[in-house]
Design a protein around this motif. Structure first.
Motif, PDB file in Angstrom:
ATOM      1  N   ALA A   1       4.532  -5.941  -0.668  1.00  0.00           N
ATOM      2  CA  ALA A   1       3.148  -5.449  -0.688  1.00  0.00           C
ATOM      3  C   ALA A   1       3.039  -4.100   0.034  1.00  0.00           C
ATOM      4  O   ALA A   1       2.333  -3.187  -0.426  1.00  0.00           O
ATOM      5  CB  ALA A   1       2.213  -6.469  -0.047  1.00  0.00           C
ATOM      6  N   VAL A   2       3.737  -3.974   1.157  1.00  0.00           N
ATOM      7  CA  VAL A   2       3.709  -2.688   1.878  1.00  0.00           C
ATOM      8  C   VAL A   2       4.373  -1.615   1.024  1.00  0.00           C
ATOM      9  O   VAL A   2       3.905  -0.466   0.947  1.00  0.00           O
ATOM     10  CB  VAL A   2       4.385  -2.829   3.261  1.00  0.00           C
ATOM     11  CG1 VAL A   2       4.516  -1.471   3.946  1.00  0.00           C
ATOM     12  CG2 VAL A   2       3.589  -3.781   4.153  1.00  0.00           C
TER      13      VAL A   2
ATOM     14  N   VAL B   1       5.746   2.566  -4.163  1.00  0.00           N
ATOM     15  CA  VAL B   1       7.056   2.223  -4.736  1.00  0.00           C
ATOM     16  C   VAL B   1       6.869   1.464  -6.049  1.00  0.00           C
ATOM     17  O   VAL B   1       7.664   1.592  -6.981  1.00  0.00           O
ATOM     18  CB  VAL B   1       7.887   1.382  -3.729  1.00  0.00           C
ATOM     19  CG1 VAL B   1       9.194   0.916  -4.326  1.00  0.00           C
ATOM     20  CG2 VAL B   1       8.127   2.177  -2.448  1.00  0.00           C
ATOM     21  N   ALA B   2       5.828   0.663  -6.120  1.00  0.00           N
ATOM     22  CA  ALA B   2       5.440  -0.035  -7.354  1.00  0.00           C
ATOM     23  C   ALA B   2       3.931  -0.206  -7.314  1.00  0.00           C
ATOM     24  O   ALA B   2       3.300   0.058  -6.286  1.00  0.00           O
ATOM     25  CB  ALA B   2       6.142  -1.391  -7.445  1.00  0.00           C
ATOM     26  N   ASP B   3       3.374  -0.629  -8.440  1.00  0.00           N
ATOM     27  CA  ASP B   3       1.920  -0.837  -8.484  1.00  0.00           C
ATOM     28  C   ASP B   3       1.575  -2.265  -8.079  1.00  0.00           C
ATOM     29  O   ASP B   3       2.294  -3.201  -8.423  1.00  0.00           O
ATOM     30  CB  ASP B   3       1.391  -0.599  -9.900  1.00  0.00           C
ATOM     31  CG  ASP B   3       1.496   0.864 -10.306  1.00  0.00           C
ATOM     32  OD1 ASP B   3       1.442   1.728  -9.404  1.00  0.00           O
ATOM     33  OD2 ASP B   3       1.643   1.123 -11.513  1.00  0.00           O
ATOM     34  N   PHE B   4       0.457  -2.429  -7.384  1.00  0.00           N
ATOM     35  CA  PHE B   4      -0.039  -3.775  -7.137  1.00  0.00           C
ATOM     36  C   PHE B   4      -0.257  -4.470  -8.490  1.00  0.00           C
ATOM     37  O   PHE B   4      -0.759  -3.856  -9.437  1.00  0.00           O
ATOM     38  CB  PHE B   4      -1.365  -3.737  -6.368  1.00  0.00           C
ATOM     39  CG  PHE B   4      -1.195  -3.441  -4.906  1.00  0.00           C
ATOM     40  CD1 PHE B   4      -0.588  -4.366  -4.073  1.00  0.00           C
ATOM     41  CD2 PHE B   4      -1.625  -2.238  -4.368  1.00  0.00           C
ATOM     42  CE1 PHE B   4      -0.427  -4.105  -2.706  1.00  0.00           C
ATOM     43  CE2 PHE B   4      -1.467  -1.958  -3.014  1.00  0.00           C
ATOM     44  CZ  PHE B   4      -0.858  -2.891  -2.187  1.00  0.00           C
TER      45      PHE B   4
ATOM     46  N   ILE C   1      13.867  -3.292   2.094  1.00  0.00           N
ATOM     47  CA  ILE C   1      12.913  -4.364   1.779  1.00  0.00           C
ATOM     48  C   ILE C   1      13.303  -5.646   2.533  1.00  0.00           C
ATOM     49  O   ILE C   1      12.463  -6.323   3.132  1.00  0.00           O
ATOM     50  CB  ILE C   1      12.875  -4.650   0.258  1.00  0.00           C
ATOM     51  CG1 ILE C   1      12.485  -3.392  -0.531  1.00  0.00           C
ATOM     52  CG2 ILE C   1      11.966  -5.834  -0.063  1.00  0.00           C
ATOM     53  CD1 ILE C   1      11.049  -3.036  -0.543  1.00  0.00           C
ATOM     54  N   GLY C   2      14.588  -5.954   2.516  1.00  0.00           N
ATOM     55  CA  GLY C   2      15.057  -7.192   3.137  1.00  0.00           C
ATOM     56  C   GLY C   2      15.014  -7.170   4.652  1.00  0.00           C
ATOM     57  O   GLY C   2      15.239  -8.196   5.296  1.00  0.00           O
ATOM     58  N   SER C   3      14.720  -6.025   5.209  1.00  0.00           N
ATOM     59  CA  SER C   3      14.593  -5.941   6.672  1.00  0.00           C
ATOM     60  C   SER C   3      13.175  -6.217   7.137  1.00  0.00           C
ATOM     61  O   SER C   3      12.904  -6.209   8.331  1.00  0.00           O
ATOM     62  CB  SER C   3      15.056  -4.557   7.152  1.00  0.00           C
ATOM     63  OG  SER C   3      16.436  -4.415   6.876  1.00  0.00           O
ATOM     64  N   GLY C   4      12.280  -6.447   6.184  1.00  0.00           N
ATOM     65  CA  GLY C   4      10.932  -6.888   6.539  1.00  0.00           C
ATOM     66  C   GLY C   4       9.870  -5.815   6.405  1.00  0.00           C
ATOM     67  O   GLY C   4      10.159  -4.622   6.231  1.00  0.00           O
ATOM     68  N   ALA C   5       8.624  -6.273   6.518  1.00  0.00           N
ATOM     69  CA  ALA C   5       7.471  -5.407   6.274  1.00  0.00           C
ATOM     70  C   ALA C   5       7.413  -4.246   7.262  1.00  0.00           C
ATOM     71  O   ALA C   5       7.034  -3.121   6.897  1.00  0.00           O
ATOM     72  CB  ALA C   5       6.190  -6.232   6.356  1.00  0.00           C
ATOM     73  N   GLY C   6       7.768  -4.515   8.519  1.00  0.00           N
ATOM     74  CA  GLY C   6       7.701  -3.452   9.527  1.00  0.00           C
ATOM     75  C   GLY C   6       8.634  -2.304   9.178  1.00  0.00           C
ATOM     76  O   GLY C   6       8.261  -1.121   9.270  1.00  0.00           O
ATOM     77  N   THR C   7       9.846  -2.643   8.770  1.00  0.00           N
ATOM     78  CA  THR C   7      10.817  -1.607   8.396  1.00  0.00           C
ATOM     79  C   THR C   7      10.339  -0.834   7.175  1.00  0.00           C
ATOM     80  O   THR C   7      10.413   0.408   7.134  1.00  0.00           O
ATOM     81  CB  THR C   7      12.195  -2.253   8.114  1.00  0.00           C
ATOM     82  OG1 THR C   7      12.650  -2.875   9.314  1.00  0.00           O
ATOM     83  CG2 THR C   7      13.212  -1.225   7.652  1.00  0.00           C
ATOM     84  N   VAL C   8       9.825  -1.553   6.179  1.00  0.00           N
ATOM     85  CA  VAL C   8       9.319  -0.877   4.979  1.00  0.00           C
ATOM     86  C   VAL C   8       8.207   0.092   5.368  1.00  0.00           C
ATOM     87  O   VAL C   8       8.165   1.241   4.898  1.00  0.00           O
ATOM     88  CB  VAL C   8       8.804  -1.913   3.944  1.00  0.00           C
ATOM     89  CG1 VAL C   8       8.161  -1.210   2.753  1.00  0.00           C
ATOM     90  CG2 VAL C   8       9.950  -2.802   3.474  1.00  0.00           C
ATOM     91  N   GLY C   9       7.326  -0.349   6.234  1.00  0.00           N
ATOM     92  CA  GLY C   9       6.227   0.511   6.665  1.00  0.00           C
ATOM     93  C   GLY C   9       6.715   1.764   7.368  1.00  0.00           C
ATOM     94  O   GLY C   9       6.189   2.867   7.132  1.00  0.00           O
ATOM     95  N   ARG C  10       7.723   1.603   8.210  1.00  0.00           N
ATOM     96  CA  ARG C  10       8.256   2.784   8.922  1.00  0.00           C
ATOM     97  C   ARG C  10       8.951   3.742   7.968  1.00  0.00           C
ATOM     98  O   ARG C  10       8.752   4.956   8.030  1.00  0.00           O
ATOM     99  CB  ARG C  10       9.218   2.337  10.030  1.00  0.00           C
ATOM    100  CG  ARG C  10       8.528   1.812  11.279  1.00  0.00           C
ATOM    101  CD  ARG C  10       9.506   1.555  12.412  1.00  0.00           C
ATOM    102  NE  ARG C  10      10.375   0.430  12.149  1.00  0.00           N
ATOM    103  CZ  ARG C  10      10.042  -0.849  12.366  1.00  0.00           C
ATOM    104  NH1 ARG C  10       8.848  -1.136  12.845  1.00  0.00           N
ATOM    105  NH2 ARG C  10      10.879  -1.823  12.102  1.00  0.00           N
ATOM    106  N   VAL C  11       9.754   3.173   7.060  1.00  0.00           N
ATOM    107  CA  VAL C  11      10.530   4.033   6.154  1.00  0.00           C
ATOM    108  C   VAL C  11       9.618   4.800   5.208  1.00  0.00           C
ATOM    109  O   VAL C  11       9.847   5.975   4.924  1.00  0.00           O
ATOM    110  CB  VAL C  11      11.562   3.177   5.372  1.00  0.00           C
ATOM    111  CG1 VAL C  11      12.205   4.002   4.254  1.00  0.00           C
ATOM    112  CG2 VAL C  11      12.624   2.641   6.324  1.00  0.00           C
ATOM    113  N   PHE C  12       8.566   4.125   4.738  1.00  0.00           N
ATOM    114  CA  PHE C  12       7.694   4.773   3.748  1.00  0.00           C
ATOM    115  C   PHE C  12       6.391   5.304   4.362  1.00  0.00           C
ATOM    116  O   PHE C  12       5.475   5.671   3.639  1.00  0.00           O
ATOM    117  CB  PHE C  12       7.387   3.792   2.607  1.00  0.00           C
ATOM    118  CG  PHE C  12       8.576   3.511   1.730  1.00  0.00           C
ATOM    119  CD1 PHE C  12       8.986   4.449   0.780  1.00  0.00           C
ATOM    120  CD2 PHE C  12       9.304   2.350   1.866  1.00  0.00           C
ATOM    121  CE1 PHE C  12      10.087   4.201  -0.033  1.00  0.00           C
ATOM    122  CE2 PHE C  12      10.406   2.087   1.070  1.00  0.00           C
ATOM    123  CZ  PHE C  12      10.812   3.025   0.127  1.00  0.00           C
TER     124      PHE C  12
END
Lengths: 207, 578
Positions: free
Chosen positions: B362-363, B369-372, B395-406
């Motif tokens: 979702a993040v 990265v993709a559409d809802f 993605i597999g590192s969790g929502a926090g990592t995704v948020g930081r990276v993107f």
């Protein structure tokens, strides 16, 4: 200024009545509609409890006790004797639910404070005259426990909506009445084509 | 359960197995055991994937007995996701089998020198640890199929998938269910990554030749269990709602309350909620010829699980649970149950926490990265995780990592663990638990809705405005106690409403151990667990500033009620005024 039925697109409080007797096995065809919400006629402002008790064949106190989670316009209700239905409101009914969330949402529950800021608060009402429509949603156990009474009371359907549903129950019609007149069940398809925009469909399920 | 099995994976010449008496951990089960071991034996400043961390697997106090609902198991360690203490809880067969084998805990220690892949076999004759490179890279389903071929279908398995081998922050530990499928998971906090760091891919538990654990007073235990089961069978939630619809029965209700987080917590209502509800899933399962009611372990009388049958009429995964339906469904804007079920199956096979993965996707969707609502894109993102591509590892590192990276501003995590399926702006009391639990955002941390019976922390007036902190504290204490007992948290409804059922639970513990516990003792047991966990986190560097929700919950009103999180920091800080 008094609020009246015309504000609620319900002139005179009545829609022409279509009464169908159906085989019980077709009851589940109405589950999606009951979950997403049915437009239902309410004769006058009533408390949630009084409204439920007024439904034909409503099983009474036992089922009332089982309705542990109640929402009016998305707000959890604690007192179903005090919360009053108004035109255009949305009433959702559920059995007791699992989880901390289930306990928190329970009417009058110990954990009600945890959702205090969204809890339904009864307001002073405008004077309302005549019948009006409300949306009723039924969830989980109440689909089968309250659904038959609600459908027998009648739900307001657009003719196209009714036509969309017809495929799922048409073969189970054992009796058909339109405006109080018996019609042969085989005539249902042609009747559909001549129905007005909105009807009050009373659905009676027979074992 | 009078011994502890320790396997030092970094031993000279290979893994070293020792068995020690339970000793100072006497009387501890489940979460009480895992958190005590982690506090006493794991340096709080260690790297979670290093040799100093330990993975503790402990059945509950009553596991392995004839007691109903006693098949829960705890997995504890220092979490690679949160950096704090972790207890992840699961159903499945392992708790009962491990307890009958006599182990109060398995503790994986040390770290092998290379990237080895080991399997551990535990039976009545002892323990063997062998290298088995043929298991490397396999999904959990393939691992279990190999076990069935070698050991039959009466054993229990504990395994990790490729995500655990890659040591990803969202990696879970899988437990086989009564049908011997790897569908039950200790999901939260990256416990699978810690198992992967120990080089252990698979543990096989075989209790053939072992007998049930016997109570000190068998007749009193049997009688208490009978009363306890009668209580569960007479309560509408545990006898009707859960068996008929599963945990996913919550979708419609939470959605109606405006607390169903949708499109990465942007709104509290999902337009197509009824398409993914438990009611709809149950109807579909019946129509496709599946079974709607199964237990996640033998001895379960609530039986809130079931089958998910795919559109081809074949078994696809277990009945998808509420948290998963929400995480992969509404939170990603996806209203197709078949796609959600495929995502669940992939999570189970790769060994991933469904809550963390749903939030991570979702993040990512929020980042563009993709559409809802794009189900196929969500499936592709999970495939990336399985392949271990750079995007997949993010993605597999969790929502926090995704948020930081993107560079996403609104990332729903506490202590870097993603939020579950109730928006804290709509249900503020649950938000208090999300913020303050030592585990990170966790709905099950404050689940045991029976604090009024237990009187933990004294009587609370739930109607006073400041009651949320007090209620949350007591819920967390009561939950910790149940997590230690080996009981399923769903017993909470029956013991909330029926004092005699709560008494039956206490009577079971007393009859089994020869105790004379009251509700106060039960509460004190839970309090001690939380104190251990708080102490570890303090040593690991956590402060009160970590007991906070992300700022956007205080700033962005949530539709339809247009509310923000209003509990003050002072109230949050008062939760653990023990």
């Amino acid at each position: 200024m008094p609020k009246n039925a015309h504000d609620n697109q319900n002139p005179g409080g009545l829609f022409p009545c279509l009464r169908l007797s159906l085989s019980r096995k077709h009851f589940s065809a109405f589950f999606p509609l009951l979950q997403s919400g049915c437009l239902v006629q309410c004769p006058k402002p009533l408390s949630v409890e009084a409204f439920l008790l007024s439904l034909p064949g409503f099983p009474g106190a036992t089922i009332l006790d089982g309705i542990q989670t109640v929402f009016l316009d998305g707000r959890p209700v604690d007192d179903i004797k005090a919360a009053t239905l108004e035109p255009d409101c949305e009433l959702a009914l559920s059995a007791a639910m699992p989880g901390a969330l289930g306990a928190v949402m329970r009417r009058g529950g110990y954990y009600a404070a945890m959702r205090g800021h969204i809890t339904f608060q009864e307001q002073e009402h405008e004077t309302i005259q005549g019948a009006f429509c409300v949306t009723v949603k039924l969830f989980n156990l109440l689909l089968s426990q309250v659904g038959p009474s609600l459908l027998e009371h009648g739900i307001v359907l657009g003719s196209e909506e009714l036509a969309g549903l017809a495929n799922s129950f048409e073969s189970g019609i054992s009796r058909l009445e339109w405006k109080g007149q018996d019609i042969a069940p085989g005539e249902f398809s042609s009747l559909l084509e001549s129905l007005p925009n909105r009807v009050r469909a009373q659905l009676v399920f027979k074992v | 359960m009078d011994k502890i099995l320790r396997i030092n994976m970094g031993g000279k010449g290979g893994p070293q197995v020792t068995e020690t008496p339970v000793g100072e951990y006497e009387g501890l089960g489940g979460r009480a055991m895992t958190s005590a071991v982690v506090l006493r034996e794991v340096p709080a400043d260690c790297h979670p994937l290093g040799a100093d961390n330990k993975l503790v697997i402990a059945p509950g106090m009553l596991s392995g007995t004839l007691g109903a609902q006693t098949g829960r198991i705890s997995v504890g360690c220092k979490s690679p996701l949160t950096g704090g203490i972790k207890e992840a809880n699961s159903g499945g067969q392992a708790a009962q089998v491990l307890a009958r084998l006599g182990y109060a805990a398995i503790i994986l220690e040390g770290k092998p020198a290379g990237d080895s892949c080991y399997k551990v076999i535990i039976n009545k004759d002892g323990v063997t640890v062998t290298e088995d490179i043929t298991l490397a890279g396999l999904g959990n389903y393939a691992v279990v199929e190999k076990v069935k071929a070698e050991f039959g279908d009466k054993v229990a398995t504990i395994s990790i998938g490729p995500a655990g081998e890659m040591k990803l922050g969202a990696a879970s530990v899988a437990f086989s269910d009564p049908e011997m499928r790897p569908t039950r998971h200790a999901g939260r906090g990256g416990v699978g990554a810690v198992m992967g760091s120990k080089g252990v891919k698979l543990i096989v538990l075989d209790d053939e030749g072992m007998s049930r654990r016997q109570a000190k007073d068998p007749e009193a235990f049997k009688d208490a269990n009978k009363r306890f089961v009668a209580g569960l069978n007479s309560h509408p939630v545990t006898s009707q709602g859960l068996p008929l619809f599963g945990t996913n029965v919550l979708v419609n209700v939470v959605n109606e309350a405006g607390g169903f987080p949708t499109n990465n917590f942007k709104t509290g209502r999902f337009e197509n909620a009824s398409k993914i509800s438990g009611e709809t899933m149950a109807e579909q399962t019946t129509a496709r010829g599946g079974v709607v009611t199964r237990g996640c372990h033998k001895g379960c009388v609530i039986r809130c699980s079931g089958d998910y049958i795919g559109p081809d009429g074949k078994w696809l995964t277990k009945q998808v649970e509420y948290e998963t339906v929400w995480a992969h469904g509404a939170n990603c804007g996806i209203d197709d149950l078949d796609i959600i079920a495929q995502l669940d199956r992939m999570d189970d096979d790769l060994g991933l926490d469904t809550i963390e993965m749903g939030n991570a996707i979702a993040v990512a969707m929020d980042a563009g990265v993709a559409d809802f609502g794009d189900g196929p894109a969500a499936l592709k993102l999970l495939e990336e995780v399985g392949k271990g591509t750079p995007l997949g590892r993010i993605i597999g590192s969790g929502a926090g990592t995704v948020g930081r990276v993107f560079s996403v501003e609104n990332v729903p995590v506490v202590k870097n663990q993603a939020l579950p399926a109730y928006d804290p702006r709509a249900v503020q009391g649950i938000g208090v638990t999300y913020a303050t639990s030592p585990q990170g955002a966790d709905h099950t941390a404050g689940y045991a809705v029976a604090t009024n019976l237990m009187k933990v922390g004294g009587d609370v007036d739930p109607l006073k405005p400041e009651g949320n902190a007090e209620l949350s504290r007591n819920l967390q204490i009561a939950t910790a106690s149940i997590d230690a007992s080996g009981m399923c948290l769903f017993i909470a409804f029956a013991i909330l409403d029926q004092p005699e059922t709560f008494q039956a639970l206490l009577d079971m513990i007393n009859a089994f151990y020869g105790y004379s516990w009251t509700g106060d003792d039960w509460g004190a047991y839970g309090t001690a667990i939380l104190k251990n966990e708080r102490e570890f986190n303090t040593k690991a560097g956590f402060t009160k500033n970590d007991d906070r929700l992300p700022a956007f919950f205080k700033k962005m009103p949530l539709a339809p009620h247009n509310v923000t999180f209003q509990v003050t920091d002072e109230e949050l800080d008062s939760v653990f005024d023990f």
